[in-house]
Design an enzyme around this catalytic site. Structure first.
Site, PDB file in Angstrom:
ATOM      1  N   CYS A 182       0.864  -1.189  -0.020  1.00 34.61           N
ATOM      2  CA  CYS A 182       0.126  -0.048   0.000  1.00 34.61           C
ATOM      3  C   CYS A 182       0.946   1.071  -0.118  1.00 34.61           C
ATOM      4  O   CYS A 182       1.955   1.338  -0.095  1.00 34.61           O
ATOM      5  CB  CYS A 182      -0.941  -0.026   1.243  1.00 34.61           C
ATOM      6  N   ARG A 211       1.002   1.641  -6.079  1.00 35.80           N
ATOM      7  CA  ARG A 211       1.328   0.882  -4.939  1.00 35.80           C
ATOM      8  C   ARG A 211       0.134   0.177  -4.493  1.00 35.80           C
ATOM      9  O   ARG A 211       0.128  -0.785  -3.727  1.00 35.80           O
ATOM     10  CB  ARG A 211       2.058   1.791  -3.751  1.00 35.80           C
ATOM     11  N   TRP A 238      -4.081  -1.498  -1.198  1.00 34.01           N
ATOM     12  CA  TRP A 238      -3.816  -2.774  -1.946  1.00 34.01           C
ATOM     13  C   TRP A 238      -4.287  -3.941  -1.015  1.00 34.01           C
ATOM     14  O   TRP A 238      -3.763  -4.583  -0.273  1.00 34.01           O
ATOM     15  CB  TRP A 238      -2.492  -3.104  -2.554  1.00 34.01           C
ATOM     16  N   ASN A 276       1.401   0.421   6.061  1.00 38.33           N
ATOM     17  CA  ASN A 276       1.594  -0.725   4.884  1.00 38.33           C
ATOM     18  C   ASN A 276       2.362  -1.618   5.269  1.00 38.33           C
ATOM     19  O   ASN A 276       3.357  -1.609   6.112  1.00 38.33           O
ATOM     20  CB  ASN A 276       2.547   0.211   3.829  1.00 38.33           C
ATOM     21  N   GLY A 277       1.715  -2.901   5.154  1.00 37.72           N
ATOM     22  CA  GLY A 277       2.610  -4.041   5.552  1.00 37.72           C
ATOM     23  C   GLY A 277       1.580  -5.294   5.952  1.00 37.72           C
ATOM     24  O   GLY A 277       0.430  -4.924   5.644  1.00 37.72           O
ATOM     25  N   GLU A 302       7.765 -21.351 -18.490  1.00 39.67           N
ATOM     26  CA  GLU A 302       7.538 -19.973 -18.103  1.00 39.67           C
ATOM     27  C   GLU A 302       8.948 -19.242 -18.486  1.00 39.67           C
ATOM     28  O   GLU A 302       8.785 -18.014 -19.018  1.00 39.67           O
ATOM     29  CB  GLU A 302       7.649 -20.229 -16.429  1.00 39.67           C
ATOM     30  N   LYS A 339       8.693 -15.882 -21.132  1.00 43.97           N
ATOM     31  CA  LYS A 339       9.364 -14.690 -20.497  1.00 43.97           C
ATOM     32  C   LYS A 339      10.065 -13.825 -21.533  1.00 43.97           C
ATOM     33  O   LYS A 339      10.002 -12.910 -21.896  1.00 43.97           O
ATOM     34  CB  LYS A 339      10.298 -14.718 -19.226  1.00 43.97           C
ATOM     35  N   GLU A 348       7.923 -12.723 -24.731  1.00 40.61           N
ATOM     36  CA  GLU A 348       6.885 -11.614 -24.551  1.00 40.61           C
ATOM     37  C   GLU A 348       7.562 -10.385 -24.224  1.00 40.61           C
ATOM     38  O   GLU A 348       6.843  -9.341 -24.580  1.00 40.61           O
ATOM     39  CB  GLU A 348       6.138 -11.896 -23.449  1.00 40.61           C
ATOM     40  N   HIS A 399      12.792 -37.427 -30.576  1.00 37.24           N
ATOM     41  CA  HIS A 399      11.458 -37.367 -31.234  1.00 37.24           C
ATOM     42  C   HIS A 399      11.282 -36.583 -32.417  1.00 37.24           C
ATOM     43  O   HIS A 399      10.153 -36.401 -32.854  1.00 37.24           O
ATOM     44  CB  HIS A 399      10.474 -37.706 -30.509  1.00 37.24           C
ATOM     45  N   LYS A 425      -1.999  -6.221 -19.466  1.00 34.99           N
ATOM     46  CA  LYS A 425      -1.818  -6.942 -18.111  1.00 34.99           C
ATOM     47  C   LYS A 425      -2.705  -7.821 -17.757  1.00 34.99           C
ATOM     48  O   LYS A 425      -2.433  -8.734 -17.074  1.00 34.99           O
ATOM     49  CB  LYS A 425      -1.563  -5.810 -17.177  1.00 34.99           C
TER      50      LYS A 425
END
Ligand code: AGP
Length: 608
Positions: free
Chosen positions: A2, A27, A75, A101-102, A481, A485, A488, A504, A603
């Protein structure tokens, strides 16, 4: 994650707080609020949604008088985005207001204690315990009440507190969440980061963990938990606002890669209490767990690849069959699902259209749905039977990094929890894997620090041709993944391939200087993967090996080596991807790509 701000001086506080919150919206932005002191009364204004809603409600701060105040942009982690859950939180006697925040990891016990003491809670948040503790401990000394309160808190916090009895003063405290003080002339500030300060002052004081500060218009006094004054130097900020939003990093993606130790810790630590795993308020009964005969993990893109990493852990530890399915495929596959199927859904945004559609299809066939999402109150969270949150904080870069690793981390926590509850794991193994999870944040930091040569490697691996990523088992999951990465953000074609499958067909493509990135971390099948490395080397490939630390022998076979800290193989999917995120980042940077906003990508893919 946050954002908090605070001001005390000789001009209206509210407009300054609102301006600071706008600079901190990246944030967190699902709700916001300010608390301003005037005539020994605290006025609190809170809204759900963006800062603009708060500006509208307060007429840009005009209808909230006072020269001292605090503000917060949220957040959500504990409690959905609502007015009541928005900060600042007010004490029952109206004398204190707090922004935070936390994550307060022991808030459940503290909440029970305070309710037993007669305090009334208005929100579902962890933060609200802080303001009631301050009220509980206040006997006329604001500073002592704040210090004593922090001795009861476990977890991370950057706190801003105001008291109606002390109209021109703000107290702040810092533990494991950033808090910076802005030094003005006849006025002073605090904020979660410099973006909220630089338009007012470039002179700042960085608080350290365990430090407090009393902020008045005339002075900033920093002290420790014993109340002893701490001398602090004033630093000069030379960043512009945009680079400050990125914490000084060139791109949000790099900032978020570097945030992963904190994000993984925030996701794992609150769920390990003593020697037990506590899965929030997840009310999955042991009887239901015993009834599950199949798990399907579904998601899109990187989230699906996180599911691939989690699949190995759940099957290994829980001995339940796990199928990982792309949501865009699952939704149209006439899936074989019934009441004994658990559908696990992964989504950073919680709004991905294909994933939502797959959930609805599977629910209609009787599956229970457990979603692992990063956005509290998102659509996927709302339509699921059970939800666990990754606490990665907002992820701004389109290419996910901390979103991915916290999804994998939460799957590991879930796998260990289920294995324990199904008695499928012996005590020594459970204890060892619990310790592996507790150590994971430091292993992630070690993985970030271990390979300073990656930027130079990226210069070599910026081919004008495809790159192959090969691996087996858990290494294969990571290679999926890693390939995405690279594709993209650098627009270089990359293909993940099960190493055992090369013979194969695909090995026909391996020729002189074909870049092959071989993931050779899984010790259980290391020799098998090495045989594939030798095969591609024999055909002229340039091999970059990703392997476990101290594996010096591989240097005689591979052209380049990236070392990854040793963790238990079953939980290797977090550390193994870290250097490959960095490699993709530096290759894209070499290519001059728009790293945070790659072409054609969004996103959150909220359309089919
Ligand atoms: C990951 O880097 C991509 N941006 C993309 O694959 C993403 O993981 C996918 O669209 C799923 O998004 P979600 O996690 O928000 O559901």
């Amino acid at each position: 994650m946050c954002g908090i701000v605070g001001f005390t001086g000789n001009q209206p506080a509210a407009p300054i707080l609102l301006d600071g919150l706008k600079k901190l919206e990246y944030r967190g932005y699902d709700s916001a609020g300010i608390a301003v002191l005037c005539d020994e009364k605290i006025t609190v204004s809170k809204v759900t949604g963006r800062i603009a809603n708060l500006c509208e409600k307060t007429e840009d701060g005009k209808n909230v008088p006072g020269f001292t105040g605090i503000g917060h942009t949220r957040w959500a982690t504990h409690g959905a985005p609502t007015d009541n859950n928005a900060h600042p939180h007010l004490s029952n006697d109206g004398k204190f207001a707090v922004v935070h925040n936390g994550i307060i990891e022991n808030y459940v016990l503290l909440r029970e204690e305070l309710i037993a003491d007669g305090f009334v809670f208005e929100s579902e948040t962890d933060t609200e315990v802080v303001v009631h503790l301050i009220e509980k401990y206040y006997q006329g000394d604001f500073k002592k009440a704040v210090i004593k309160t922090t001795t009861r808190l476990h977890g991370s916090y950057a706190l801003g507190v105001v008291c109606a009895d002390e109209p021109n003063k703000v107290f702040v405290a810092r533990e494991a969440s950033p808090l910076i003080l802005g030094v003005g002339v006849g006025e002073n500030f605090f904020a979660s980061d410099v973006t909220a300060l630089v338009s007012h002052t470039r002179n700042v004081i960085y608080l350290e963990d365990g430090e407090f500060a009393e902020v008045t218009p005339e002075a900033i006094t920093v002290f420790d938990c014993l109340g002893n004054t701490v001398d602090k130097k004033v630093s000069r900020i030379n960043w512009d606002i945009q680079s400050a939003e990125k914490g000084g990093y060139e791109h949000f993606m790099l900032k978020e890669i570097m945030e992963q130790p904190r994000a993984v810790k925030a996701t794992i630590a609150p769920r390990i209490q003593g020697s037990e795993i506590k899965l929030d308020d997840l009310e999955i009964s042991d009887e239901y767990l015993k009834s599950i005969n199949k798990i399907i993990i579904t998601a899109c893109g990187s989230a699906c690849y996180a599911g691939c990493a989690g699949k190995y852990a759940i099957e290994k530890l829980c001995r339940i069959p796990v199928h990982t399915e792309l949501a865009s495929e699952l939704r149209y596959s006439d899936p074989l699902i019934d009441e004994q199927t658990l559908l696990i859904v992964l989504s950073q945004s919680g709004e991905t259209a294909d994933t939502i559609a797959a959930i609805k299809e599977c629910k209609s066939r009787g599956a229970k749905v457990l979603s692992l999402v990063n956005v509290v109150g998102s659509t996927i969270a709302k339509i699921s039977d059970y939800t666990l949150y990754t606490w990665a904080g907002p992820e701004i870069a389109v290419a996910t990094t901390k979103g991915y690793t916290t999804q994998v981390a939460l799957l590991y926590v879930f796998a260990l929890y289920v294995a324990r509850h199904l008695n499928r794991i012996d005590e020594p193994t459970y204890a060892n894997l619990l310790e592996t999870l507790e150590d994971m944040p430091s292993k992630v930091q070690e993985a970030l620090d271990s390979n300073p040569h990656i930027p130079n490697l990226a210069k070599h691996y910026t081919p004008d041709r495809s790159v192959f990523f090969i691996g087996r088992n858990t290494d294969y999951a990571a290679s999926l993944e890693a390939a995405l990465k690279l594709k993209e953000i650098s627009y270089i074609h990359a293909e993940s391939y099960a190493a055992g499958e090369l013979k194969h067909g695909t090995i026909a493509l391996i020729d002189e200087h074909q870049p092959v990135i071989a993931l050779c971390y899984n010790k259980d099948i290391y020799e098998k993967t090495m045989s594939n490395v030798v095969e591609v080397k024999a055909r002229g490939a340039d091999v970059l090996a990703v392997t476990f630390k101290h594996n010096v022998k591989i240097a005689s076979v591979a052209d380049d080596v990236i070392y990854v800290p040793n963790v238990e193989t079953v939980f290797s999917g977090i550390v193994e991807i870290i250097p490959l995120q960095l490699l993709a980042y530096h290759v894209a940077r070499e290519n001059g790509c728009d790293i945070d906003k790659p072409k054609n990508l969004a996103k959150s893919v909220t359309v089919e």
